[in-house]
Design a protein around this motif. Structure first.
Motif, PDB file in Angstrom:
ATOM      1  N   LEU A 186       0.833  -1.204   0.000  1.00  0.00           N
ATOM      2  CA  LEU A 186       0.000   0.000   0.000  1.00  0.00           C
ATOM      3  C   LEU A 186       0.869   1.256   0.000  1.00  0.00           C
ATOM      4  O   LEU A 186       0.627   2.197  -0.760  1.00  0.00           O
ATOM      5  CB  LEU A 186      -0.927  -0.012   1.217  1.00  0.00           C
ATOM      6  N   ALA A 187       1.873   1.268   0.855  1.00  0.00           N
ATOM      7  CA  ALA A 187       2.757   2.438   0.908  1.00  0.00           C
ATOM      8  C   ALA A 187       3.456   2.657  -0.430  1.00  0.00           C
ATOM      9  O   ALA A 187       3.528   3.790  -0.938  1.00  0.00           O
ATOM     10  CB  ALA A 187       3.782   2.259   2.022  1.00  0.00           C
ATOM     11  N   ALA A 188       3.947   1.583  -1.030  1.00  0.00           N
ATOM     12  CA  ALA A 188       4.643   1.715  -2.309  1.00  0.00           C
ATOM     13  C   ALA A 188       3.701   2.185  -3.399  1.00  0.00           C
ATOM     14  O   ALA A 188       4.065   3.031  -4.230  1.00  0.00           O
ATOM     15  CB  ALA A 188       5.276   0.375  -2.690  1.00  0.00           C
ATOM     16  N   ALA A 189       2.478   1.641  -3.421  1.00  0.00           N
ATOM     17  CA  ALA A 189       1.509   2.055  -4.441  1.00  0.00           C
ATOM     18  C   ALA A 189       1.184   3.534  -4.326  1.00  0.00           C
ATOM     19  O   ALA A 189       0.908   4.202  -5.333  1.00  0.00           O
ATOM     20  CB  ALA A 189       0.231   1.226  -4.312  1.00  0.00           C
ATOM     21  N   MET A 190       1.262   4.058  -3.107  1.00  0.00           N
ATOM     22  CA  MET A 190       0.963   5.472  -2.885  1.00  0.00           C
ATOM     23  C   MET A 190       2.208   6.354  -2.992  1.00  0.00           C
ATOM     24  O   MET A 190       2.133   7.556  -2.757  1.00  0.00           O
ATOM     25  CB  MET A 190       0.317   5.647  -1.513  1.00  0.00           C
ATOM     26  N   GLY A 191       3.353   5.741  -3.310  1.00  0.00           N
ATOM     27  CA  GLY A 191       4.560   6.528  -3.540  1.00  0.00           C
ATOM     28  C   GLY A 191       5.398   6.789  -2.308  1.00  0.00           C
ATOM     29  O   GLY A 191       6.205   7.731  -2.303  1.00  0.00           O
ATOM     30  N   TYR A 192       5.249   5.977  -1.249  1.00  0.00           N
ATOM     31  CA  TYR A 192       6.008   6.173  -0.015  1.00  0.00           C
ATOM     32  C   TYR A 192       6.957   4.999   0.203  1.00  0.00           C
ATOM     33  O   TYR A 192       6.653   3.856  -0.130  1.00  0.00           O
ATOM     34  CB  TYR A 192       5.063   6.325   1.175  1.00  0.00           C
ATOM     35  N   ALA A 193       8.086   5.303   0.824  1.00  0.00           N
ATOM     36  CA  ALA A 193       9.137   4.292   0.982  1.00  0.00           C
ATOM     37  C   ALA A 193       8.790   3.269   2.047  1.00  0.00           C
ATOM     38  O   ALA A 193       9.245   2.124   1.972  1.00  0.00           O
ATOM     39  CB  ALA A 193      10.461   4.972   1.325  1.00  0.00           C
ATOM     40  N   ASP A 194       7.998   3.649   3.034  1.00  0.00           N
ATOM     41  CA  ASP A 194       7.697   2.714   4.118  1.00  0.00           C
ATOM     42  C   ASP A 194       6.325   3.046   4.715  1.00  0.00           C
ATOM     43  O   ASP A 194       5.710   4.071   4.404  1.00  0.00           O
ATOM     44  CB  ASP A 194       8.782   2.743   5.199  1.00  0.00           C
ATOM     45  N   TRP A 195       5.868   2.166   5.585  1.00  0.00           N
ATOM     46  CA  TRP A 195       4.533   2.291   6.178  1.00  0.00           C
ATOM     47  C   TRP A 195       4.405   3.506   7.093  1.00  0.00           C
ATOM     48  O   TRP A 195       3.415   4.248   6.988  1.00  0.00           O
ATOM     49  CB  TRP A 195       4.201   0.996   6.939  1.00  0.00           C
ATOM     50  N   PRO A 196       5.329   3.764   7.994  1.00  0.00           N
ATOM     51  CA  PRO A 196       5.169   4.941   8.868  1.00  0.00           C
ATOM     52  C   PRO A 196       5.050   6.257   8.095  1.00  0.00           C
ATOM     53  O   PRO A 196       4.269   7.138   8.471  1.00  0.00           O
ATOM     54  CB  PRO A 196       6.424   4.909   9.743  1.00  0.00           C
ATOM     55  N   THR A 197       5.817   6.383   7.011  1.00  0.00           N
ATOM     56  CA  THR A 197       5.748   7.625   6.238  1.00  0.00           C
ATOM     57  C   THR A 197       4.379   7.773   5.588  1.00  0.00           C
ATOM     58  O   THR A 197       3.781   8.865   5.580  1.00  0.00           O
ATOM     59  CB  THR A 197       6.842   7.637   5.162  1.00  0.00           C
TER      60      THR A 197
END
Length: 980
Positions: free
Chosen positions: A416-427
């Motif tokens: 989910l984080a990657a699909a939204m363009g973030y490197a990790d879950w906390p970000t």
């Protein structure tokens, strides 16, 4: 068979765990593929989009494993058209076997979903494109199923037919996200099934039974899960009566249900309703008939309590079900954004037509433009909505499940984080929380509880006891006297009369409760006015008028500033109080204090009118007339408020009222023209060209002179430039003269027809050539000939104040040139003076009541009194007729003030005299406006305006001689519109 791994470049943007997941899925796909697909698949190993799709969507990976050829085709054409025709073409001919057809439909859905997921996860499509593609796919599947089963049922049960003998097609309404074309990746589809007419097939099957059977087959074909999955989950619970109601209903049954039993949450649901399959045109007709149920005609504060309950239910549900991990239902989630938009749609959508949108994004933008939401709130709210919807798609893409829950396991969180363009879950989670905070903050502001409950204020408690008690008039009068009422006895008498009336005692409980909450607020508010009795007595008729439409009382209760404005304006003007009592819908205008005392410029006024009428079909005359009348009433209220508030000078008031009339006349002409052209085609000019429209509305009198006041009627003349002997070019041709006569008649009808909002304007057409005996519409040629050869002097006087106010610009310029040439004809001063004096005398004899200016009646009539407004107007008209042949600039203007200025510039009046006449004219007209708003006669004590009258009298004697006795104010006058 060895597989070719995805390249490091393809995996570069993925964290290691997701890169490993993508490689694992890729190996399985290649293992499943036949030899003929190995080379095409190997060519894809460097695609980052492929790696991201495999890593972030197990559904995508599973479909590629089962059908590797689909992936090859997708990579070759990742952006196929998603319109209905293209989708049908890719589906191919439906299988003749039912099981084969259902399998074909599911595989078609999965194949199309493969491309949608690919484009969405890789941001090759934005949110609007993704939801539109999903909605188009659903519509296509629904229609294909209907087309497959309908003929089979006709063969078994007979064909349903309408009264015209034609087969009846089903109507499928898409509700919710499907209706708004906002479907998500794993959304169910909310449907309502309908049919136009009840009856029986030739085999005796009731139409309802036929369409219920069709609906059952539709659900089975789409909803049932097989080894190939499902097509779309179908939900029919939004239909009338829900699960307990029939699966399909006739139009008449649906309309009756919503009229008699429809609830506010169903209005909320119907906002997004749209025909998605079957007979689309019939579905649009049904929704048009239901629109009054969804959108109340004007601002609908009756919905507030229901919306507040819905909001509280949402908040309770979040707390009870611990939905904080749900990005749709949790606090700050998608549902709260939808509630913000749809709450305003229910309340204001009947009047602000740009809110009658199904899609959420344009509604949010419109809320900012309409100042329903602070402009600075809308962009972050839109960003939050897109973020939440993109997150929803990423969650659902993982396993094609209908969920909005944030994942709990590490791998789907990372996906989910990657699909939204973030490197990790906390970000990602931090960004999500920021967006949800924006939504939550705005949600808490929408339909918020009133800030000050009436019970919280002692003064309201005091007045509550008076209103809800049974004290006699004498006791109530004592309390009013103690509160500062100037006529406590009369205030008490009228209040008790209302309190004890049968219509109050027979109110339903909800209406009585609203009235009981409102009246103490009103009684307290009027005591803060300098003259509380006067103000209360002006407002009580309004209360009496709306007591059975208590939504208006709720509006005032919910908005203390609106109640304050009501008291202020009614205290300042009985005319305003009467307008509000006659048309309580105008209370809506009290909500925006900034807009109430500010009036737009001419172009903004025209733009506002265009926006408000844009969505009303030109051929819907009733809706057009209501919209135009409300527009006029609301802007009249604004200019009256600005006038009593002292923010607009006289000239600006007249300008604004004139602009308002011009804007409305322009639109009325458009409506009338389009209706007649649709029926008869276009008329022709003498050169054979089609008219477009070669028609003008000429304003005379106050309209022509840019001097309209409150309640003015319109003196109009209609002129065309068509060839009278030529027919129109339509299927039902009529002669041009007939066409333009009917056009004039229709304009008058639109202006003068009585509706619940009154007439638009009273119209006087007696200034046309030959007056009431003449043609309703004249050609420009005939008008010119009449003015040159047959017109009386008083008609040329009237022409001084004539100008085009609506219609064809070129014809308007020709009229202006013709007018100036007529006014510039040389005239003998002596006969002209005699004619003007004679007409003025006759007017005074007919229009000035007897006794003015005598000891018994020491009053000066502002308009018709000696030295009054009409004397000044006649002088100006005389000057234009006498001197325009030498000074053409005099004939350019139609308003008295600029003509007086032109007379000074030409040296025909001294600058001092011109300025004095202008000042006299302004102050007398301003006083007339004030008296009008106070509903008082246009008269003042004879001791007032002495200097101004002497200025006018001196100028009259200089220009026209003195043939009027000194006691002229005791004489009578004549109607200037009656020919000698």
């Amino acid at each position: 068979m060895s597989s070719t791994p995805l390249t490091p470049a393809a995996l570069a943007d993925l964290p290691p765990a997701l890169a490993d997941e993508a490689q694992r899925h890729w190996a399985c796909i290649q293992d499943k593929a036949g030899a003929e697909l190995q080379a095409p698949l190997a060519a894809l190993t460097g695609l980052p989009a492929l790696a991201r799709s495999l890593a972030c969507s197990q559904f995508f990976a599973e479909q590629c494993r089962r059908y590797p050829a689909w992936l090859v085709a997708l990579a070759a054409d990742p952006h196929p058209p998603m319109d209905h025709a293209a989708l049908r073409a890719r589906l191919g001919a439906p299988d003749a076997d039912e099981a084969g057809f259902c399998r074909q439909l599911r595989q078609f859905r999965n194949r199309e979903m493969l491309g949608i997921v690919w484009r969405d996860l890789n941001r090759q499509a934005d949110l609007a494109q993704t939801t539109a593609a999903l909605s188009a796919l659903a519509e296509c599947c629904i229609q294909v199923v209907l087309d497959w089963y309908y003929p089979l049922l006709c063969a078994d049960l007979g064909t349903p037919r309408g009264q015209d003998g034609r087969p009846l097609a089903p109507v499928v309404l898409g509700m919710g996200k499907l209706g708004a074309r906002e479907l998500n990746l794993s959304s169910d589809i909310d449907l309502i099934l309908a049919f136009a007419e009840s009856g029986q097939t030739e085999q005796g099957t009731e139409h309802q039974e036929f369409f219920i059977r069709l609906g059952q087959r539709l659900m089975k074909a789409l909803d049932v899960v097989t080894p190939d999955g499902f097509v779309f989950r179908v939900d029919l619970r939004l239909r009338p009566w829900g699960d307990s109601g029939p699966l399909a209903l006739s139009f008449a049954a649906i309309e009756a249900y919503y009229q008699d039993h429809g609830r506010d949450w169903e209005r909320y649901a119907m906002i997004k309703a749209r025909p998605v399959a079957g007979d689309i045109a019939a579905g649009e007709t049904l929704l048009a008939d239901l629109r009054p149920f969804v959108y109340r005609r004007y601002i609908d504060f009756s919905a507030i309590e229901s919306l507040r309950e819905m909001k509280a239910m949402i908040q309770r549900e979040v707390k009870r079900r611990r939905l904080q991990n749900n990005i749709k239902l949790g606090a700050g989630g998608i549902r709260e954004v939808e509630f913000i938009a749809q709450a305003f749609q229910l309340i204001r959508g009947g009047r602000d037509l740009q809110l009658q949108e199904r899609a959420l994004v344009p509604v949010l933008r419109a809320l900012g433009e309409l100042n329903c939401l602070p402009a600075e709130v809308v962009p972050p709210l839109l960003d939050a909505y897109r973020f939440l919807r993109d997150s929803e798609h990423a969650i659902q893409a993982w396993q094609d499940q209908q969920t909005q829950e944030l994942p709990q396991a590490d791998l789907p969180r990372l996906a989910l984080a990657a699909a939204m363009g973030y490197a990790d879950w906390p970000t990602y989670l931090a960004a999500l929380d920021r967006h949800r905070d924006v939504v939550s903050a705005e949600f808490s502001e929408v339909i918020a509880p009133p800030g000050d409950a009436p019970e919280a204020r002692p003064e309201d408690q005091y007045w509550r006891g008076i209103w809800r008690g049974d004290d006699p008039v004498e006791v109530v009068a004592q309390r009013f006297a103690g509160a500062g009422h100037e006529d406590a006895q009369e205030a008490a008498r009228q209040l008790c009369e209302l309190r004890d009336s049968d219509r109050i005692h027979h109110l339903q409980a909800a209406g009585r409760a609203r009235l009981d909450r409102f009246m103490p607020l009103l009684l307290a508010a009027v005591c803060r006015d300098p003259r509380p009795t006067r103000t209360l007595l002006r407002i009580l008729p309004l209360v009496d008028a709306v007591v059975r439409r208590s939504a208006y009382l709720l509006l005032l209760e919910e908005n203390p500033s609106a109640l304050t404005q009501l008291v202020t304006l009614c205290g300042a003007s009985p005319w305003i109080a009467e307008q509000l009592a006659r048309h309580p819908v105008l209370l809506d205008e009290l909500l925006d204090v900034r807009g109430l005392y500010q009036v737009p410029d001419k172009q903004t006024l025209v733009s506002e009118l265009r926006e408000q009428t844009l969505r009303v079909p030109l051929d819907d005359l009733e809706a057009q007339m209501d919209g135009l009348r409300y527009f006029k009433l609301s802007h009249q209220l604004k200019v009256a408020a600005a006038e009593v508030g002292g923010s607009l000078p006289l000239m600006k008031i007249s300008d604004y009222l004139t602009w308002l009339a011009e804007a409305l006349l322009g639109h009325v002409l458009t409506v009338a023209w389009e209706a007649l052209v649709d029926k008869h085609g276009r008329p022709r000019r003498a050169d054979g060209a089609l008219c477009d429209p070669d028609f003008i509305v000429v304003g005379y009198g106050k309209l022509g002179g840019i001097e309209l006041s409150h309640g003015s009627d319109l003196d109009l003349v209609f002129i065309h430039d068509g060839a009278d002997d030529q027919p129109t070019d339509g299927a039902r041709p009529v002669e041009t003269s007939v066409f333009f006569t009917r056009l004039g008649q229709r304009i008058i009808h639109l202006l003068t027809t009585h509706t619940p909002l009154g007439v638009l304007y009273d119209v006087d057409m007696r200034l046309r050539p030959d007056g009431a005996k003449g043609l309703l519409v004249s050609s420009i040629k005939a008008f010119g000939e009449y003015q040159a050869r047959h017109a009386w002097t008083w008609e040329h006087q009237a022409l001084v104040r004539a100008r085009p106010v609506a219609g064809d610009a070129e014809l308007g310029r020709r009229f202006a040139a013709l007018r100036e040439s007529v006014l510039a004809q040389p005239r003998e001063p002596g006969p002209l003076q005699a004619a003007v004096r004679d007409m003025r005398r006759r007017m005074r004899e007919h229009l000035l009541p007897r006794g003015y200016g005598t000891p018994e009646k020491p009053l000066f009539h502002l308009k018709h009194g000696f030295g009054g407004i009409v004397d000044l107007e006649f002088m100006v008209q005389y000057a234009v007729l006498a001197w325009s042949h030498k000074y053409p600039a005099l004939a350019v203007w139609t308003d008295n003030i600029r003509i007086l200025e032109a007379l000074a510039q030409a040296g025909l009046l001294s600058p001092e005299r011109s300025a004095a006449l202008i000042e006299a004219y302004k102050v007398m007209r301003a006083q007339g406006h004030r008296l009008n708003l106070q509903q008082l006669p246009g008269e003042v004590p004879l001791s007032e305006f002495v200097a101004e009258r002497e200025t006018v009298i001196a100028a009259w004697r200089e220009l026209l001689g003195d043939d009027t006795p000194q006691d002229a104010d005791s004489q009578q006058g004549a109607d200037s519109k009656q020919k000698p």
